[in-house]
Design an enzyme around this catalytic site. Structure first.
Site, short mmCIF file in Angstrom:
data_model
loop_
_atom_site.label_atom_id
_atom_site.label_comp_id
_atom_site.label_asym_id
_atom_site.label_seq_id
_atom_site.Cartn_x
_atom_site.Cartn_y
_atom_site.Cartn_z
N LYS A 1 -14.76 -2.65 8.06
CA LYS A 1 -14.20 -3.71 7.20
C LYS A 1 -15.26 -4.80 6.94
O LYS A 1 -16.32 -4.80 7.58
CB LYS A 1 -12.96 -4.32 7.85
C1 PLP Z 1 -7.94 -0.59 7.82
C2 PLP Z 1 -6.58 -0.55 7.24
C3 PLP Z 1 -5.44 -0.80 8.01
C4 PLP Z 1 -5.47 -1.10 9.48
O1 PLP Z 1 -6.22 -0.23 10.21
P1 PLP Z 1 -6.46 -0.39 11.79
O2 PLP Z 1 -7.44 0.69 12.04
O3 PLP Z 1 -5.16 -0.21 12.46
O4 PLP Z 1 -7.01 -1.76 12.04
C5 PLP Z 1 -4.22 -0.81 7.37
N1 PLP Z 1 -4.11 -0.60 6.05
C6 PLP Z 1 -5.17 -0.35 5.27
C7 PLP Z 1 -4.97 -0.15 3.82
C8 PLP Z 1 -6.45 -0.30 5.85
O5 PLP Z 1 -7.51 -0.03 5.08
#
Ligand code: PLP
Length: 366
Positions: A180
């Site tokens: 991210k």
């Molecule tokens: C990254 C992401 C999440 C959360 O992911 P985690 O790995 O649980 O932190 C949720 N929704 C979307 C659209 C994502 O890209």
């Protein structure tokens, strides 16, 4: 090898983490509150509640809005699977609505046809770093008395008409996995202006303890969804440079857009005029017959790329089994899932790398 993604960790990040390690306050310490306060200020909400993943954050929002068996939640099939799974965790039903071909986000024009007397909420996803069309969605939610949960996990700092995503709904969730825009290793953050949601999610992440109760008193069925102070320290340090992290991504995207604009086989991503995009990934569109072959070809040239999101959520095996979804149900999402690939995007990627990627794409098509 040019990787798809890579976190940006500097000396400051390392120093902050080591400081927590040396302090001995590894969990439920002061760094969590500091991270929450700074994050709420960054987005512009009253409250922020740190959790151990974006998925945990989404789950707690579903719980806090009292969404349960028999309820329906309108959402998008073109997303990372967690945004629909969190609805299933509480035995509610995800009701998919197809997406807009240009922004890849839920198409507001198609929402009302899916609303029934069981519909409780709209869980929208700001995909890839770009906001959904919020004016229309907020108006529909008001008209039908529905809650809004924003999955903003891919879109920290993204803006819709001068307002940041995460400030439109009843609650929103951000995420900090290493790919991210900012990272805590694993981690997530719920934001809200609603005190009840803030108190409830804070309790649920910590075994259902009420905030002033003793350690072994539990008045709700809760979870251990806590973030550690080690992670929070990294989060604070990353948040301190979020403008840098995002402007660097924008610079790289500008180079991609300039370099790839004359490659006729590629369609470049579009940005709606009311939006500021913050580029979780850099997507391009190619013809279906080329997509997987191009990914393979790039890999043979030591360049990582990836089909995103493929398959669409309704065509994942257990969704097909459980709900009977089939090919053709959401044609735009399905088409995108067969034609989009994402290219490397991380701080440290160079213009030379992008020129190498461009040349490999041109070589593939010739
Ligand atoms: C990254 C992401 C999440 C959360 O992911 P985690 O790995 O649980 O932190 C949720 N929704 C979307 C659209 C994502 O890209």
């Amino acid at each position: 090898m040019i990787p798809l993604a890579k976190p940006h960790i500097d000396k400051e990040d390392i120093r902050e983490v080591v400081e927590v390690l040396e302090s001995g306050a590894l969990s439920l310490g002061p760094k969590i509150e500091e991270f929450e306060e700074k994050f709420a200020k960054q987005i512009g909400t009253k409250y922020a509640i740190a959790v151990n993943s974006g998925t945990s954050g989404l789950h707690l929002c579903i719980k806090a809005l009292n969404i349960k068996e028999g309820d329906e939640v309108i959402t998008t099939p073109f997303s990372f699977i967690a945004s629909a799974n969190c609805i299933l965790f509480e035995k509610a039903k995800p009701v998919f609505v197809d997406v807009d071909e240009e922004t890849f986000n839920i198409n507001p024009e198609l929402i009302e046809a899916k609303i029934t007397d069981k519909t409780k909420a709209i869980l929208l996803v700001h995909v890839f770093g770009q906001s959904c069309d919020m004016n229309k969605i907020v108006a529909i939610a008001k008209k039908h008395n529905l809650k809004i949960i924003e999955d903003a996990c891919e879109s920290i700092n993204a803006v819709y008409e001068q307002k940041k995503v995460g400030t439109f709904g009843d609650a929103a969730v951000f995420a900090f996995y290493p790919n991210k825009q900012m990272t805590t290793g694993e981690g997530g953050m719920i934001v809200t202006n609603n005190k009840e949601i803030a108190d409830l999610t804070k309790s649920l992440r910590n075994q259902g303890r009420s905030n002033n109760m003793q350690w072994l008193t539990h008045n709700l069925l809760g979870y251990n969804y806590r973030l550690t102070d080690i992670q929070a320290a990294l989060g604070i340090s990353q948040l301190n440079k979020i403008d840098f992290l995002i402007s660097k991504r924008q610079e790289l995207v500008n180079i991609y857009l300039e370099e790839l604009k004359d490659v006729p086989e590629i369609t470049l991503p579009k940005i709606a005029k009311q939006n500021i995009h913050t580029w979780f990934v850099f997507p391009i569109i190619v013809e279906e017959k080329h997509r997987d072959k191009l990914i393979e070809y790039l890999m043979s040239k030591q360049i990582q790329s990836k089909a995103y999101f493929s398959p669409a959520i309704h065509l994942q095996d257990f969704y097909k089994k459980e709900f009977g979804y089939k090919k053709g149900d959401f044609p735009i999402a399905e088409k995108l899932s067969k034609t989009i690939l994402i290219l490397p995007l991380f701080i440290g990627l160079t213009k030379q790398n992008i020129l190498t990627i461009k040349q490999a794409i041109i070589d593939y098509f010739s």
